[in-house]
Motif scaffolding. Structure first.
Motif, PDB file in Angstrom:
ATOM      1  N   LEU A 229       0.826  -1.199   0.000  1.00 19.30           N
ATOM      2  CA  LEU A 229       0.000   0.000   0.000  1.00 19.30           C
ATOM      3  C   LEU A 229       0.869   1.261   0.000  1.00 19.30           C
ATOM      4  CD1 LEU A 229      -2.800  -1.089   2.509  1.00 19.30           C
ATOM      5  CD2 LEU A 229      -3.053  -0.697   0.047  1.00 19.30           C
ATOM      6  N   LYS A 251      -5.853   3.755   4.812  1.00 22.98           N
ATOM      7  CA  LYS A 251      -6.008   2.299   4.814  1.00 22.98           C
ATOM      8  C   LYS A 251      -4.898   1.640   5.627  1.00 22.98           C
ATOM      9  CE  LYS A 251      -8.252   1.790   0.280  1.00 22.98           C
ATOM     10  NZ  LYS A 251      -8.101   1.194  -1.069  1.00 22.98           N
ATOM     11  N   SER A 254      -5.447   1.913   9.289  1.00 24.68           N
ATOM     12  CA  SER A 254      -6.479   0.997   9.789  1.00 24.68           C
ATOM     13  C   SER A 254      -5.882  -0.371  10.108  1.00 24.68           C
ATOM     14  CB  SER A 254      -7.602   0.853   8.764  1.00 24.68           C
ATOM     15  OG  SER A 254      -7.160   0.150   7.605  1.00 24.68           O
TER      16      SER A 254
END
Length: 319
Positions: A229, A251, A254
């Protein structure tokens, strides 16, 4: 007298009447013994049938394998190889001859795996080898040297760092092919995928690494997912697509809410947009999570300077 006994004629009739039953019983595998002689004959017949019809418990398959290193050179004479039955886990050990050949005889039908036990070489377990039909099966098994294997893994990671992704993948896949049961090979391949932002491929390879070496790579899936990511976020930043980059960093948070590096990256994204309030908040969080990292302190000083400079420019009156 009625009920006192049975006449000779009646007994003979009974014997005659039971012959069909005897035949039927023999067909059903029931041994009936009328006399000692009959019993002995029946027993001998059964033993003969057992010897003739019973399958031999001794296996007759032979596995003959040539063992080579990564360059195709024969391994040294006397190298120990281990063959294991997949179904029973039973093991056989034999040593290579002067031609690099190891031979296992008397093997039952089934699936087997071959591995090495040589100093300086990987264990390198083979794919399943099927044996059946009292045949002689040949194979060639490759044992990579530890030195070559380590160089291959390092080469894959270096190529990924240099953005030579095709080379990185090729070396990672070669490492996996040479030793499909080595978790570290899958982890190196996972990192090459992650460097390209190929999240699905990276996670799949990381899961394989954890499968073969759970103690060492139990956290590999999360780590690789984060790195993949981050690579996507870097690509978005290079394209000046700052909203996309920030969405990707959210993201990551998280998954790993206390990742200091992610907050550092977020500070850079906001800084590039001259959103210094948000940038300084992000860099402060990075420092809070990892106060020993000097780069974070240096970046905060730089962001503060840029912030003050932007304020001076905003306050400067037109002439």
């Amino acid at each position: 007298m009625p009920g006192a006994g049975v006449s000779q004629l009646e007994r003979e009739d009974i014997i005659i009447d039971t012959k069909p039953l005897l035949v039927a019983a023999l067909k059903e595998g029931i041994q009936l013994h009328r006399t000692k002689k009959d019993s002995l004959l029946v027993g001998m017949a059964a033993l003969f049938l057992l010897v003739v019809l019973a399958p031999s418990a001794e296996g007759k398959n032979t596995l003959r394998c040539t063992v080579v290193d990564e360059a195709g050179n024969l391994v040294q004479k006397g190298g120990e190889m281990v063959l294991q039955s997949i179904s029973t886990a039973k093991e056989w050990k034999q040593k290579t001859n002067d031609k690099g050949i190891v031979e296992f005889k008397g093997l039952n039908d089934g699936s087997y795996q071959l591995r090495g036990n040589l100093p300086g070489f990987l264990i390198a377990t083979s794919a399943p080898i099927e044996l059946a039909g009292n045949q002689v099966e040949s194979c060639q098994h490759t044992l990579p040297s530890v030195e070559f294997y380590n160089a291959l893994l390092q080469g894959a990671l270096q190529a990924a760092d240099q953005k030579k992704f095709a080379e990185a993948e090729q070396k990672g896949k070669q490492a996996v092919a040479l030793s499909p049961q080595e978790g570290v090979a899958y982890y190196a391949l996972a990192l090459t995928y992650a460097a390209q932002g190929k999240t699905e491929e990276a996670v799949a390879a990381a899961e394989k690494a954890a499968q073969f070496d759970p103690e060492k790579f139990k956290d590999a899936v999360a780590q690789v997912r984060i790195e993949s990511l981050r690579a996507q976020a870097y690509a978005a930043t290079e394209k000046l697509d700052f909203p996309a980059a920030l969405g990707i960093y959210e993201k990551i948070l998280s998954i790993a809410p206390n990742n200091a590096t992610v907050y550092f990256d977020i500070a850079l994204v906001y800084g590039n947009q001259q959103k210094f309030d948000e940038s300084l908040k992000a860099i402060d969080k990075a420092i809070e999570l990892d106060p020993e990292r000097p780069q974070y302190q240096q970046m905060k000083i730089r962001l503060q300077d840029l912030y003050l400079k932007s304020m001076d420019e905003a306050l400067e009156l037109p002439k």
